[in-house]
Scaffold this motif. Structure first.
Motif, short mmCIF file in Angstrom:
data_model
loop_
_atom_site.label_atom_id
_atom_site.label_comp_id
_atom_site.label_asym_id
_atom_site.label_seq_id
_atom_site.Cartn_x
_atom_site.Cartn_y
_atom_site.Cartn_z
N ASP A 53 0.85 -1.09 0.12
CA ASP A 53 -0.12 0.14 -0.23
C ASP A 53 1.06 1.27 -0.05
O ASP A 53 0.49 2.23 -0.81
N GLY A 54 1.97 1.44 0.75
CA GLY A 54 2.89 2.38 0.65
C GLY A 54 2.53 3.28 1.97
O GLY A 54 1.43 3.31 2.38
N VAL A 55 3.46 4.24 2.33
CA VAL A 55 3.35 5.04 3.22
C VAL A 55 3.76 6.27 2.97
O VAL A 55 4.87 6.48 2.26
N SER A 56 3.33 7.47 3.20
CA SER A 56 3.57 8.77 2.88
C SER A 56 4.47 9.65 3.78
O SER A 56 4.18 9.51 5.06
N VAL A 57 5.50 10.22 3.44
CA VAL A 57 6.10 11.19 4.16
C VAL A 57 6.13 12.57 3.43
O VAL A 57 6.42 12.74 2.58
#
Length: 201
Positions: A193-197
């Motif tokens: 899914d990924g994770v945002s920064v």
């Protein structure tokens, strides 16, 4: 002259009446079946509309908080799959490499430095090409793995990381000069899914 006898017709009359009676019963039965089918269809149709309506209404409030949510910033550990990522900084360069081997950007290179820690229980591979960058307009940029080769120690082309170990690497993006980047989306793999920064301007 003998008068004709019609006695054979008399026994048939009751038989005809019986057939007509059975036919009427069949029609009543058929009408009842059709009525039941109509009632069931209407009832099930109403149930479908109700459930659909119920499914639509929760979706609207569920989307709003995601759009308005603020992603963690630089220096904040985030997790996706078996990796814990910490973005350490972002730097822009028009050219990367050395005096002998170098590559010029189409626009300018944005170098994202981050640590990748394997928090799982088996070896995992990190690949820079699985990472994505987004600007403030929502445009998506893919990583430039070829450009990362000119850094020498980018460690983002393909890096095998054992459980408990971490690696500091650089993911390179080629973006328009002066573009306003919003966030980098970090992935454990191409299918996560990924994770945002958040990166800011």
């Amino acid at each position: 002259m003998t008068t004709p006898r019609y006695e054979p017709r008399d026994p048939t009359a009751p038989a005809v009446r019986k057939k007509k009676g059975k036919f009427k019963v069949f029609l009543v039965f058929l009408a009842a079946v059709i009525g039941v089918v109509i009632v069931v269809n209407v009832a099930s149709g109403g149930g479908t509309q109700t459930s659909t309506g119920g499914a639509e209404s929760p979706e609207e409030p569920a989307v709003a908080p995601v759009e308005g949510a603020v992603a963690p910033g630089i220096g904040t550990p985030v997790r996706d799959g078996a990796f814990e990522f910490t973005v350490l900084g972002a730097e822009r360069k028009p050219r990367i490499g050395d005096e002998i081997l170098a590559k010029d950007a189409q626009g300018e290179f944005l170098l994202i430095t981050a640590t990748m820690k394997n928090i799982g229980d088996r070896p995992r591979s990190f690949a820079g090409e699985n990472q994505n960058l987004f600007d403030v307009s929502g445009r998506e940029y893919s990583a430039d793995s070829t450009a990362a080769l000119y850094l020498g120690d980018a460690k983002s082309l393909y890096e095998e990381i054992n459980p408990g170990n971490q690696v500091t690497g650089v993911v390179v993006f080629d973006v328009p000069i002066g573009s306003e980047v919003a966030r980098v989306e970090l992935h454990d793999s191409a299918f996560s899914d990924g994770v945002s920064v958040a990166l800011g301007r």
